[in-house]
Design a protein around this motif. Structure first.
Motif, short mmCIF file in Angstrom:
data_model
loop_
_atom_site.label_atom_id
_atom_site.label_comp_id
_atom_site.label_asym_id
_atom_site.label_seq_id
_atom_site.Cartn_x
_atom_site.Cartn_y
_atom_site.Cartn_z
N ASP A 285 1.51 -8.06 -8.01
CA ASP A 285 0.70 -8.15 -6.79
C ASP A 285 1.30 -7.32 -5.66
N VAL A 286 2.64 -7.38 -5.54
CA VAL A 286 3.32 -6.60 -4.51
C VAL A 286 3.12 -5.10 -4.77
N PHE A 287 3.21 -4.70 -6.03
CA PHE A 287 3.03 -3.30 -6.40
C PHE A 287 1.58 -2.86 -6.14
N GLN A 288 0.64 -3.71 -6.46
CA GLN A 288 -0.77 -3.39 -6.24
C GLN A 288 -1.05 -3.14 -4.76
N THR A 289 -0.55 -4.02 -3.92
CA THR A 289 -0.81 -3.91 -2.48
C THR A 289 -0.09 -2.73 -1.85
N ILE B 259 1.57 -0.11 -3.32
CA ILE B 259 1.56 1.21 -3.95
C ILE B 259 0.15 1.63 -4.38
N VAL B 260 -0.50 0.85 -5.21
CA VAL B 260 -1.81 1.26 -5.71
C VAL B 260 -2.83 1.35 -4.57
N ASP B 261 -2.95 0.29 -3.78
CA ASP B 261 -3.92 0.31 -2.68
C ASP B 261 -3.55 1.38 -1.65
N LEU C 7 -1.91 4.23 -2.21
CA LEU C 7 -2.23 5.54 -2.76
C LEU C 7 -3.72 5.84 -2.69
N VAL C 8 -4.52 4.89 -3.13
CA VAL C 8 -5.97 5.09 -3.18
C VAL C 8 -6.53 5.35 -1.78
N ALA C 9 -6.11 4.55 -0.81
CA ALA C 9 -6.58 4.72 0.57
C ALA C 9 -6.17 6.08 1.11
N GLY C 10 -4.95 6.52 0.79
CA GLY C 10 -4.47 7.80 1.27
C GLY C 10 -5.25 8.97 0.70
N TYR C 11 -5.43 8.96 -0.61
CA TYR C 11 -6.18 10.06 -1.25
C TYR C 11 -7.63 10.08 -0.78
N GLU C 12 -8.22 8.93 -0.56
CA GLU C 12 -9.60 8.88 -0.06
C GLU C 12 -9.72 9.50 1.33
N SER C 13 -8.65 9.40 2.12
CA SER C 13 -8.69 9.92 3.48
C SER C 13 -8.28 11.38 3.57
N GLY C 14 -7.96 12.00 2.43
CA GLY C 14 -7.64 13.41 2.42
C GLY C 14 -6.18 13.74 2.59
N ILE C 15 -5.27 12.76 2.40
CA ILE C 15 -3.85 13.05 2.43
C ILE C 15 -3.27 12.87 1.02
#
Length: 351
Positions: free
Chosen positions: A68-72, A74-76, A78-86
């Motif tokens: 759960d800690v890794f999901q929040t 790292i995964v979340d 990363l996804v939010a960052g790539y979606e925003s163009g970084i």
């Protein structure tokens, strides 16, 4: 007897760290964080190898469910960052929020042990003059991982040991063979754990981000081709653009608002300065006036001379002596004075 909790990923480096400390007379306790399912040293396969090492050394082995800690973190993230163009850098975030912090807390609160150790290639020293612990590069410059550790706190440095910091990688392999460790011949981990587990970063991101076609344009706005999602691209990228041109083209910017990938020639990828935020001054007090340092803007890049100018909100401006290639928002800018890591932060934007 000195006690230490050793973080075991199932790879040869952490295995040698545990075996070396055990051989030196430390009472070793193995600790593996369960980050996700699948292949790779941080996954199910790694836990089996870590357990095997502990059995071979005759030491206890603990597994902590950190999914759960890794999901929040790292995964979340990363996804939010790539979606925003970084292009986010997960490793430094993972080291602080997922690995070192939780490991030291578990060691202290659950096991009554005040020190942890890992197989990272870096060193820690203590400066009696300032009363601060200092993070330093490893002796083996080709394996040095201090770039990913800049976000550690003084508390974490005070409770951490890096047994491999003075070793060359060839020595690590030799020691693994001498101790006849079950991981001695295990191949080197070459990619991010998410890449290892999913085959590629693109395959991982495509699980979370829908493909959305858009234009690849030059810096004047002329459409040169199409892309399948800006999360498939990063600044400085040359290969895989799928467009023909008289000269090589590179990604120079990602426009998330207009869903565009902007390309240009190599010269246009070199920037004279950038700003960074979320600073952590790991080895020195936060500067209040400009300082000189060297900066790495990506893991494998050479440290380059730079002027560091403090800004409001604990941000900094970095003015490079020579324009730098592929400055990428989301990546880390890590500052050095020789082999001492002064601190670092996340690149916000370039000028």
């Amino acid at each position: 007897m000195n006690k230490v909790v050793v973080g075991l990923s199932g790879g040869v480096d952490s295995s040698v760290a545990a075996a070396t400390l055990h051989h030196q007379g430390y009472e070793v306790v193995g600790l593996t964080l369960w980050l996700m399912k699948g292949k790779g040293q941080c996954c199910s396969e790694g836990m089996v190898d870590a357990a095997s090492i502990c059995e071979q050394l005759g030491v206890p082995h603990h597994i902590v469910d950190s999914r759960d800690v890794f999901q929040t973190n790292i995964v979340d993230y990363l996804v939010a960052g790539y979606e925003s163009g970084i292009t986010p850098l997960p490793c430094s975030q993972c080291n602080k929020a997922v690995k070192f912090g939780p490991m030291l807390r578990y060691a202290r609160e659950e096991l009554g042990i005040d020190r942890i150790a890992t197989g990272h290639y870096a060193r820690i020293s203590y400066d009696a003059e300032t009363g601060l612990y200092q993070l330093r590069r490893a002796v083996d410059s080709s394996k040095d991982q201090s770039y990913f550790l800049y976000d550690l706190t003084q508390d974490l440095l005070s409770g951490t040991m890096f047994p491999l910091g003075e070793m060359l990688k060839t020595e690590t392999r030799r020691i693994a063979a001498e101790f006849n460790l079950t991981t001695a011949d295990k191949p080197e981990s070459m990619d991010l754990c998410l890449v290892e587990a999913n085959g590629s970063m693109q395959a991982f991101l495509d699980k979370f981000i829908p493909q959305k076609e858009g234009d690849i344009v030059d810096q004047s706005g002329k459409v040169l081709g199409q892309h399948t999602g800006i999360h498939h691209y990063t600044i400085g990228q040359r290969k895989g653009l799928g467009i023909a041109a008289a000269e090589p083209l590179y990604v120079v910017a990602l426009d998330a608002v207009r869903n565009r990938v902007i390309v240009g020639d190599r010269a246009s990828t070199h920037k004279p300065e950038c700003t960074a935020a979320r600073l952590n001054w790991v080895s020195i007090p936060e500067p209040t006036s400009p300082i000189r340092a060297e900066v790495q803007v990506r893991y494998r890049s050479k440290a380059e001379p730079v002027s560091v100018i403090p800004l409001e909100d604990s941000r900094i401006k970095l003015v490079f002596d020579e324009p730098q290639f592929g400055i990428t928002p989301g990546q880390a800018a890590v500052l050095y004075d020789g082999d001492i890591v002064l601190g670092g932060g996340i690149i916000e934007r370039f000028e």
